[in-house]
Design a protein around this motif. Structure first.
Motif, PDB file in Angstrom:
ATOM      1  N   ARG A   1      61.567  25.473 -31.761  1.00  0.00           N
ATOM      2  CA  ARG A   1      62.615  25.411 -32.775  1.00  0.00           C
ATOM      3  C   ARG A   1      62.113  24.571 -33.950  1.00  0.00           C
ATOM      4  NH1 ARG A   1      64.030  22.339 -28.433  1.00  0.00           N
ATOM      5  NH2 ARG A   1      64.317  20.103 -28.798  1.00  0.00           N
ATOM      6  N   PRO A   2      62.615  24.829 -35.136  1.00  0.00           N
ATOM      7  CA  PRO A   2      62.107  24.104 -36.310  1.00  0.00           C
ATOM      8  C   PRO A   2      62.537  22.652 -36.278  1.00  0.00           C
ATOM      9  CG  PRO A   2      63.971  25.471 -36.919  1.00  0.00           C
ATOM     10  CD  PRO A   2      63.662  25.810 -35.491  1.00  0.00           C
TER      11      PRO A   2
ATOM     12  N   LYS B   1      60.196  36.273 -32.137  1.00  0.00           N
ATOM     13  CA  LYS B   1      61.328  35.775 -32.922  1.00  0.00           C
ATOM     14  C   LYS B   1      62.060  34.649 -32.208  1.00  0.00           C
ATOM     15  CE  LYS B   1      62.258  40.027 -35.495  1.00  0.00           C
ATOM     16  NZ  LYS B   1      63.230  41.114 -35.760  1.00  0.00           N
TER      17      LYS B   1
ATOM     18  N   ASP C   1      59.371  28.107 -44.761  1.00  0.00           N
ATOM     19  CA  ASP C   1      58.760  26.848 -45.200  1.00  0.00           C
ATOM     20  C   ASP C   1      57.245  26.968 -45.289  1.00  0.00           C
ATOM     21  OD1 ASP C   1      61.164  25.558 -45.446  1.00  0.00           O
ATOM     22  OD2 ASP C   1      61.129  24.702 -43.433  1.00  0.00           O
TER      23      ASP C   1
ATOM     24  N   GLN D   1      61.949  35.551 -42.320  1.00  0.00           N
ATOM     25  CA  GLN D   1      61.700  34.225 -42.878  1.00  0.00           C
ATOM     26  C   GLN D   1      62.247  33.098 -42.008  1.00  0.00           C
ATOM     27  OE1 GLN D   1      62.322  33.570 -47.038  1.00  0.00           O
ATOM     28  NE2 GLN D   1      61.698  35.639 -47.620  1.00  0.00           N
ATOM     29  N   SER D   2      63.201  33.406 -41.141  1.00  0.00           N
ATOM     30  CA  SER D   2      63.759  32.370 -40.257  1.00  0.00           C
ATOM     31  C   SER D   2      62.990  32.221 -38.950  1.00  0.00           C
ATOM     32  CB  SER D   2      65.222  32.686 -39.940  1.00  0.00           C
ATOM     33  OG  SER D   2      65.330  33.938 -39.267  1.00  0.00           O
ATOM     34  N   VAL D   3      61.975  33.052 -38.723  1.00  0.00           N
ATOM     35  CA  VAL D   3      61.165  32.954 -37.512  1.00  0.00           C
ATOM     36  C   VAL D   3      60.455  31.600 -37.487  1.00  0.00           C
ATOM     37  CG1 VAL D   3      59.155  33.891 -36.301  1.00  0.00           C
ATOM     38  CG2 VAL D   3      60.861  35.423 -37.288  1.00  0.00           C
ATOM     39  N   VAL D   4      60.383  30.986 -36.302  1.00  0.00           N
ATOM     40  CA  VAL D   4      59.790  29.655 -36.157  1.00  0.00           C
ATOM     41  C   VAL D   4      58.332  29.787 -35.735  1.00  0.00           C
ATOM     42  CG1 VAL D   4      59.948  27.419 -34.986  1.00  0.00           C
ATOM     43  CG2 VAL D   4      62.022  28.691 -35.552  1.00  0.00           C
TER      44      VAL D   4
ATOM     45  N   THR E   1      59.918  26.780 -40.048  1.00  0.00           N
ATOM     46  CA  THR E   1      60.282  28.173 -40.263  1.00  0.00           C
ATOM     47  C   THR E   1      59.174  28.859 -41.062  1.00  0.00           C
ATOM     48  OG1 THR E   1      61.446  27.719 -42.333  1.00  0.00           O
ATOM     49  CG2 THR E   1      62.735  27.587 -40.288  1.00  0.00           C
ATOM     50  N   LEU E   2      59.104  30.167 -40.907  1.00  0.00           N
ATOM     51  CA  LEU E   2      58.118  30.932 -41.656  1.00  0.00           C
ATOM     52  C   LEU E   2      58.358  30.780 -43.158  1.00  0.00           C
ATOM     53  CD1 LEU E   2      55.762  32.897 -41.695  1.00  0.00           C
ATOM     54  CD2 LEU E   2      57.409  34.774 -41.400  1.00  0.00           C
TER      55      LEU E   2
END
Length: 432
Positions: A401-402, A395, A256, A287-290, A253-254
């Protein structure tokens, strides 16, 4: 490196396209061969064939395993409406058998091994096999077609029919061709995964030994003067290396990635002190974008090492991420020494020979391979004007996927007097 990676990526894309086209051709030929002579509806026959093939294909995209063979034989038997379907491995050992005439799959073992070893189709008549129910046995013939991918036999398809006809042989050939296409696509998927892992290893290798040495030297110099800051930096450094050298996962994830960047910049600020300033502005909704794993750290390191460190008096590195509809826009910029744009592009083209800006070139190639050429890096630079690098990240993207990293083997390394050190929270939005 960029030219070589570009060639591989283009080859993978072209072969995948050819695979899709070939699949459609096989489907068309199969429908012509296998639909009933007096079909009430050609459309029904086409629809049925499409449904059966679509059900048989997914598991084969993971390679020729026993489970994949079981799934495929079930659907191919229903589609061909023959007596039995079997699939063997590259040594001729049966992976799956579905249908009737089960007593004959042992009798077919030798012909299957022979067809695999010779890489040639075999045609076995029932009359040449021992059978205790000669008059009532549903089998009349068996067609064994080797599954050949890139000149190498990966297995064999066995089609057992209740009638001996050329149509059965042609149908077996076309189905075998379909299976070969799926297995070849599985190999392409595996090649893409191997290439991505190799590129990740290359990025880890770019974490300079000088950075590690300078970080430890900075920490050691603070032990006596500011032991609390030294302890915090040591924890940041441990978390940074732990994340950067994790062995699992091609995506993250962005949040991380930004957390890791926050650690890196904290360490560098302690080293360069007032010569390095940092600006962060991160929109919470992205922030949840992979993103590909380690996609940002080489770009930020490039800004610090090639931009700010070489500028008298230092400068500022900025990391910004904001929402842009269906995409997230990520910007890494510095007001350092900059460089001639033509020279940068030349360095990126020859980075596999010179080692210059190899991290930036690697990131550019990875973005293109994962998301497509339209997601290449956008770089703006000029001598004395710093550098600005923009990443566009969708997005949502199929197959991206993470991955959850496996840190369990490193827990002891991160334990301090107060227990395990918790990972830092994602960087908060900071006004410029």
């Amino acid at each position: 490196m960029e030219r070589e990676h570009g060639t591989v990526a283009e080859l993978l894309t072209e072969r995948a396209f050819v695979g899709v086209v070939a699949t459609l051709v096989v489907l068309g030929l199969f429908v012509v061969l296998c639909r009933p002579r007096k079909s009430a509806s050609v459309h029904d026959a086409v629809l049925d064939a499409v449904q059966r093939l679509s059900k048989a294909a997914p598991e084969l995209r993971n390679g020729l395993t026993g489970h994949a063979a079981d799934e495929a034989t079930q659907h191919l038997l229903e589609m061909l409406k023959c007596v039995a379907i079997g699939i063997s491995d590259a040594e001729g050992n049966l992976l799956s058998w579905d249908g009737q005439a089960n007593e004959h799959y042992d009798d077919l073992a030798e012909p299957i091994v022979g067809a695999v070893q010779r890489s040639q189709r075999a045609h076995v008549q029932h009359e040449n096999l021992p059978c205790r129910r000669r008059g009532s046995c549903p089998m009349r013939t068996a067609v064994i077609v080797p599954l050949i991918i890139d000149g190498q036999v990966e297995g064999a398809l066995i089609v057992v029919g209740g009638v001996d006809s050329r149509r059965l042989i042609r149908a077996a050939d076309e189905v075998a061709r379909f299976l070969c296409i799926q297995l070849e696509l599985a190999k392409l998927d595996e090649s893409k995964q191997q290439l991505a892992r190799a590129e990740t290893r290359a990025l880890r290798a770019q974490i300079s030994p000088h950075f590690i040495y300078n970080t430890l030297n900075t920490i050691s110099s603070l032990i006596r003067t500011d032991p609390e800051q030294a302890r915090e930096l040591l924890q940041d450094f441990a978390a940074f290396t732990r994340y950067s050298f994790r062995t699992s996962g091609l995506f993250a994830t962005l949040a991380d990635e930004l957390s890791n960047i926050d650690r890196y910049l904290t360490i560098q600020c302690a080293r360069y002190k007032e010569r390095l300033n940092v600006r962060l502005r991160i929109a919470p909704e992205v922030q949840s974008v992979v993103v590909p794993f380690l996609v940002l750290q080489p770009l930020v390191e490039n800004a610090v090492q090639h931009g700010i460190a070489k500028k008298p008096g230092g400068g500022t590195v900025g990391v910004f991420a904001h929402d842009n509809g269906a995409e997230a826009l990520i910007v890494i910029e510095d007001d350092g020494v900059g460089m001639d744009a033509d020279r940068l592009f030349e360095d990126l083209r020859d980075s596999h020979k010179t080692g210059s800006h190899v991290g930036v070139g690697n990131i550019n190639q990875r973005m293109r391979q994962v998301f497509g050429d339209e997601y290449a890096l956008m770089v703006e630079t000029a001598p004395g004007a710093g550098m600005k690098i923009t990443l566009r990240v969708p997005k949502f993207f199929p197959g991206v996927r993470p991955d959850l990293p496996d840190f369990s083997t490193h827990e002891e390394d991160m334990d301090g007097p107060g227990g395990p050190v918790p990972p830092p929270a994602p960087p908060a939005a900071v006004a410029p």
